[in-house]
Design an enzyme around this catalytic site. Structure first.
Site, PDB file in Angstrom:
ATOM      1  N   ARG A   7       0.728  -1.586  -0.187  1.00 28.74           N
ATOM      2  CA  ARG A   7       0.188   0.132  -0.014  1.00 28.74           C
ATOM      3  C   ARG A   7       0.662   1.164   0.029  1.00 28.74           C
ATOM      4  O   ARG A   7       0.701   2.000   0.430  1.00 28.74           O
ATOM      5  CB  ARG A   7      -0.592   0.534   1.341  1.00 28.74           C
ATOM      6  CG  ARG A   7      -1.895  -1.419   1.727  1.00 28.74           C
ATOM      7  CD  ARG A   7      -2.683  -0.886   0.187  1.00 28.74           C
ATOM      8  NE  ARG A   7      -4.191  -2.099   0.008  1.00 28.74           N
ATOM      9  CZ  ARG A   7      -3.936  -3.837   0.111  1.00 28.74           C
ATOM     10  NH1 ARG A   7      -3.225  -3.751  -0.260  1.00 28.74           N
ATOM     11  NH2 ARG A   7      -5.069  -4.177   0.733  1.00 28.74           N
ATOM     12  N   SER A  67     -10.733  -1.325   3.723  1.00 29.42           N
ATOM     13  CA  SER A  67      -9.798  -1.549   5.365  1.00 29.42           C
ATOM     14  C   SER A  67      -9.379   0.098   5.829  1.00 29.42           C
ATOM     15  O   SER A  67      -8.798   0.347   4.541  1.00 29.42           O
ATOM     16  CB  SER A  67      -8.907  -2.070   5.212  1.00 29.42           C
ATOM     17  OG  SER A  67      -8.934  -4.010   4.179  1.00 29.42           O
ATOM     18  N   GLU A 123      -4.907   3.054   6.994  1.00 32.63           N
ATOM     19  CA  GLU A 123      -4.326   2.784   5.360  1.00 32.63           C
ATOM     20  C   GLU A 123      -5.143   4.256   4.709  1.00 32.63           C
ATOM     21  O   GLU A 123      -4.962   5.039   3.384  1.00 32.63           O
ATOM     22  CB  GLU A 123      -4.998   1.496   4.613  1.00 32.63           C
ATOM     23  CG  GLU A 123      -4.753   0.909   3.127  1.00 32.63           C
ATOM     24  CD  GLU A 123      -6.060   0.317   3.264  1.00 32.63           C
ATOM     25  OE1 GLU A 123      -5.441  -0.560   3.391  1.00 32.63           O
ATOM     26  OE2 GLU A 123      -6.334   0.431   1.593  1.00 32.63           O
TER      27      GLU A 123
END
Ligand code: EPU
Length: 336
Positions: free
Chosen positions: A164, A236, A332
């Protein structure tokens, strides 16, 4: 092209936060983007480039210009006996690209089915699911430098991809605007089915082929992740933490049932959803911000939540996980 002053960002963020921007500018081509970058209101304002806002959390109104790409073509740029290179505009809906590939028998991308967002943001965020990351498919990224309006291409190596993470989120944040991405897809793909129970689920649903893998992944995602149309969310909320082997062994002796993924000889990754679930947050709410009842890693807007309410809940969760496991969770989602 479209310029909207005093624009509501409600349709542009899946958390469903009602923030405003001084200007929203949507462009249809690279040339249009280059023109905008040279003219008002872009030159004298702060810029935020968004995709479909599936990984953003607005804490306040945005003072400046929000840019959004409507470049949405998919073109074959090369073909060999084994693979096809496809160029997709940054504004292509990510899952439309996956569907296009699967329909045309092109593989490698099917595990990334139904991830929300658009192609440009997918390349910034290095989206991933079920053992595949978008960096595995990317060959070239075409961009425009924000300051000069000049074109620049990045190779995959230059993007410095990690979990990520990319150069577009770190050292070059805001400096380049992705206009299209070239992906390499396989004509005879090797399926990646080793994520948890994926293979078993695929076989339960029928033959092991691109279409069935896509359908199985769509079904798994739909059963765990809330539809932003009914409960605002950004998938998420936290990244899965990576811990040292030493820390991992200490935790494992106390929690032998703890799921984990091998990263290297030195590190293991622990699912943040499991950590949050162990702290009994699943299904809980504070005000209008809540924790999804089927996947504790997903925070939801239960209706009319502000960005600050979501952050407050996130901080309480970080605090619990730190107390219980000594692990600091990192969001995130990008706070704006
Ligand atoms: N788990 C729990 N309780 C929960 C949630 C998860 O015990 O409430 C356990 C599960 O039982 C499983 C493990 O945690 O053993 C992992 O759960 P899951 O397969 O749902 O995946 P994840 O690690 O929570 C990651 C990605 C997702 C991606 C899935 C599938 C991150 C931050 N999230 O979630 O990506 O779809 O794997 O590959 O890496 C996203 O980034 O927005 C996203 C949805």
């Amino acid at each position: 092209m479209k310029i909207t002053p005093d624009a509501s960002l409600l349709p542009y963020n899946t958390f469903g936060i009602n923030a405003m921007a001084d200007y929203l500018i949507e462009y249809n081509s690279v040339a249009e983007l280059q023109d905008f970058l040279k003219s008002e209101p872009v030159i004298s304002n702060r810029i935020l480039h968004i995709g479909s806002g599936s990984n953003l959390l607005f804490l306040n109104d945005f003072k400046g210009v929000v840019l959004h790409s409507l470049i949405n073509s998919i073109t074959k740029v090369n073909e060999t006996s084994g693979s096809v290179l496809l160029e997709a505009g940054s504004g292509v809906i990510w899952d439309d690209l996956v569907a296009y590939c699967v329909e045309n028998g092109l593989g490698g991308i099917e595990n990334l089915s139904l991830i929300p967002g658009e192609v440009g943001a997918a390349a910034v965020q290095n989206i991933g699911a079920y053992g595949v990351e978008v960096q595995d498919l990317i060959r070239t990224i075409k961009t425009i430098e924000t300051a000069s309006g000049l074109e620049r291409e990045f190779s995959t190596a230059e993007c410095r991809y990690a979990y990520r993470e990319s150069v577009f989120k770190s050292s070059l944040k805001g400096k380049y605007i992705i206009t299209s991405v070239i992906f390499e897809l396989q004509k005879q793909p090797e399926f990646k089915l080793n994520y948890l129970h994926l293979e078993k689920e695929v076989i339960k649903n029928g033959e092991v082929n691109l279409k069935n893998i896509r359908q199985t992944i769509i079904a798994i995602r739909e059963s765990k992740l809330p539809d932003p149309k009914t409960a605002g969310n950004a998938g998420s909320f936290f990244m899965n933490p990576v811990v040292s082997k030493e820390k991992f062994r200490t935790l494992q002796s106390e929690f032998p049932q703890m799921p984990h993924y091998y990263i290297s000889e030195a590190e293991e990754k622990i699912p943040a959803g499991w950590l949050i679930d162990q702290c009994s947050w699943k299904g809980k709410s504070i005000g209008n911000a809540g924790v999804h009842d089927k996947q504790a890693l997903v925070l939801v807007n239960r209706g009319g939540a502000t960005g600050s309410e979501i952050v407050h809940l996130a901080e309480q969760i970080q605090h619990s996980v730190k107390e219980r496991f000594g692990i600091g969770l990192q969001p995130e989602v990008n706070y704006i």
